[in-house]
Motif scaffolding. Structure first.
Motif, mmCIF file in Angstrom:
data_model
loop_
_atom_site.group_PDB
_atom_site.id
_atom_site.type_symbol
_atom_site.label_atom_id
_atom_site.label_comp_id
_atom_site.label_asym_id
_atom_site.label_seq_id
_atom_site.Cartn_x
_atom_site.Cartn_y
_atom_site.Cartn_z
ATOM 1 N N ASN A 4 0.861 -1.168 0.000
ATOM 2 C CA ASN A 4 0.000 0.000 0.000
ATOM 3 C C ASN A 4 0.901 1.222 0.000
ATOM 4 O OD1 ASN A 4 -2.101 1.748 0.316
ATOM 5 N ND2 ASN A 4 -2.607 1.141 2.394
ATOM 6 N N TRP A 5 0.575 2.244 -0.781
ATOM 7 C CA TRP A 5 1.402 3.439 -0.772
ATOM 8 C C TRP A 5 0.554 4.664 -1.027
ATOM 9 C CZ3 TRP A 5 1.882 6.093 -5.447
ATOM 10 C CH2 TRP A 5 1.506 5.386 -6.579
ATOM 11 N N SER A 6 1.075 5.797 -0.604
ATOM 12 C CA SER A 6 0.351 7.060 -0.726
ATOM 13 C C SER A 6 1.276 8.146 -1.233
ATOM 14 C CB SER A 6 -0.191 7.479 0.637
ATOM 15 O OG SER A 6 -0.665 8.806 0.584
ATOM 16 N N VAL A 13 0.161 8.590 10.777
ATOM 17 C CA VAL A 13 -0.881 8.271 11.762
ATOM 18 C C VAL A 13 -1.891 7.296 11.162
ATOM 19 C CG1 VAL A 13 -2.766 9.198 13.149
ATOM 20 C CG2 VAL A 13 -0.610 10.436 13.034
ATOM 21 N N GLU A 14 -2.381 7.619 9.978
ATOM 22 C CA GLU A 14 -3.377 6.748 9.348
ATOM 23 C C GLU A 14 -2.773 5.395 8.974
ATOM 24 O OE1 GLU A 14 -4.479 11.012 8.546
ATOM 25 O OE2 GLU A 14 -2.641 9.859 8.260
ATOM 26 N N GLN A 15 -1.607 5.422 8.361
ATOM 27 C CA GLN A 15 -0.979 4.203 7.877
ATOM 28 C C GLN A 15 -0.705 3.216 9.019
ATOM 29 O OE1 GLN A 15 0.764 1.972 4.852
ATOM 30 N NE2 GLN A 15 0.202 3.893 4.277
ATOM 31 N N ILE A 16 -0.097 3.689 10.081
ATOM 32 C CA ILE A 16 0.236 2.804 11.200
ATOM 33 C C ILE A 16 -1.031 2.289 11.861
ATOM 34 C CG2 ILE A 16 1.303 2.720 13.493
ATOM 35 C CD1 ILE A 16 3.508 4.588 12.359
ATOM 36 N N ASN A 17 -2.015 3.134 12.057
ATOM 37 C CA ASN A 17 -3.283 2.689 12.657
ATOM 38 C C ASN A 17 -3.991 1.671 11.769
ATOM 39 O OD1 ASN A 17 -4.147 3.972 15.329
ATOM 40 N ND2 ASN A 17 -3.226 5.682 14.235
ATOM 41 N N ASN A 165 16.538 16.871 4.896
ATOM 42 C CA ASN A 165 15.200 16.391 5.193
ATOM 43 C C ASN A 165 14.223 17.233 4.412
ATOM 44 O OD1 ASN A 165 15.887 14.370 7.029
ATOM 45 N ND2 ASN A 165 16.115 15.869 8.650
ATOM 46 N N TYR A 166 13.243 16.605 3.860
ATOM 47 C CA TYR A 166 12.216 17.329 3.147
ATOM 48 C C TYR A 166 10.872 16.712 3.467
ATOM 49 C CZ TYR A 166 12.790 13.469 -0.199
ATOM 50 O OH TYR A 166 12.894 12.235 -0.781
ATOM 51 N N GLN A 167 9.843 17.465 3.269
ATOM 52 C CA GLN A 167 8.496 16.985 3.534
ATOM 53 C C GLN A 167 8.052 16.152 2.346
ATOM 54 O OE1 GLN A 167 8.446 17.439 6.833
ATOM 55 N NE2 GLN A 167 6.286 17.647 6.572
ATOM 56 N N SER A 168 8.072 14.873 2.505
ATOM 57 C CA SER A 168 7.629 13.971 1.458
ATOM 58 C C SER A 168 6.206 13.550 1.752
ATOM 59 C CB SER A 168 8.513 12.727 1.444
ATOM 60 O OG SER A 168 7.966 11.750 0.618
ATOM 61 N N LYS A 169 5.467 13.342 0.739
ATOM 62 C CA LYS A 169 4.113 12.838 0.890
ATOM 63 C C LYS A 169 4.061 11.374 0.509
ATOM 64 C CE LYS A 169 2.196 16.644 2.167
ATOM 65 N NZ LYS A 169 1.690 16.837 3.467
ATOM 66 N N MET A 170 5.234 10.749 0.345
ATOM 67 C CA MET A 170 5.236 9.351 -0.049
ATOM 68 C C MET A 170 5.438 8.453 1.163
ATOM 69 S SD MET A 170 7.224 7.515 -3.075
ATOM 70 C CE MET A 170 6.860 5.845 -3.511
ATOM 71 N N TRP A 171 4.521 7.563 1.355
ATOM 72 C CA TRP A 171 4.535 6.633 2.486
ATOM 73 C C TRP A 171 4.169 5.274 1.930
ATOM 74 C CZ3 TRP A 171 6.309 6.765 7.224
ATOM 75 C CH2 TRP A 171 5.830 5.886 8.168
ATOM 76 N N ILE A 172 4.936 4.256 2.234
ATOM 77 C CA ILE A 172 4.725 2.932 1.680
ATOM 78 C C ILE A 172 4.522 1.946 2.818
ATOM 79 C CG2 ILE A 172 5.714 1.087 0.272
ATOM 80 C CD1 ILE A 172 7.623 3.272 -0.873
ATOM 81 N N MET A 173 3.548 1.059 2.705
ATOM 82 C CA MET A 173 3.355 -0.001 3.683
ATOM 83 C C MET A 173 3.448 -1.332 2.947
ATOM 84 S SD MET A 173 0.184 -0.972 6.206
ATOM 85 C CE MET A 173 -0.958 -1.388 4.917
#
Length: 176
Positions: A4-6, A13-17, A165-173
């Motif tokens: 799953n990725w965003s 918060v959403e991903q871990i929950n 460090n930069y604000q990334s909007k990419m999150w992968i599960m």
């Protein structure tokens, strides 16, 4: 393996929950046998400890009525010397950093990378194999803990002399 990725629709918060809800609510694994790891940081490279993921996990475990003691284990060698120490949330170095090069120190210039948080399931009936260290810990490869999956935050880029460090909007599960 499930993935799953965003790219900005949701974040840690959403991903871990959701990960927790899937593993405990849908798959019905015993939450008391779940342990997690987070990135300990890299002072030399100027990369901070992932306290945000640790805080999210702490809230989840507390809400479930499970002790959420945090332990800074560092690397696997240290984990093999000191073991679990009654912890639930473990901070590791190398194994909790994602990039193609395998470690922050080995990342080529321009390479993105970032910390991850992993979820492990304890099989208490499996005896620890001391060839992996005197004591067992969640990231030990002896088979007592099985990695269920991980979430990765790509938010660091290697520059010529340091990391940005930069604000990334990419999150992968990834769920194994």
């Amino acid at each position: 393996m499930l993935g799953n990725w965003s790219l900005g629709d949701y974040f840690k918060v959403e991903q871990i929950n959701w990960f927790w809800e899937f593993i405990t609510g849908v798959v019905k694994l015993d939450p008391k046998r779940i342990f997690v790891s987070c990135y300990i940081g890299d002072k030399k490279a100027g990369i901070p400890k992932d306290i945000e993921s640790g805080k999210i996990w702490k809230e989840i475990f507390t809400k479930a009525g499970i002790d959420s003691k945090e332990i800074e284990i560092g690397d696997e060698e240290n984990g093999g010397k000191h073991g679990e120490q009654g912890g639930r949330i473990f901070y590791y170095s190398g194994k909790n950093w994602w990039c193609r090069a395998g470690s922050a120190a080995n990342m080529p210039v321009g390479e993105p990378g970032g910390p991850d948080t992993e979820m492990f399931y304890l099989y208490p009936e499996v005896q620890h194999d001391k060839s992996f260290g005197e004591l067992c810990h969640p990231n030990c490869d002896c088979g007592r803990y099985i990695e269920l999956g991980n979430s990765v935050l790509w938010n660091t880029k290697k520059l010529k002399t340091d990391f940005q460090n930069y604000q990334s909007k990419m999150w992968i599960m990834v769920v194994a």
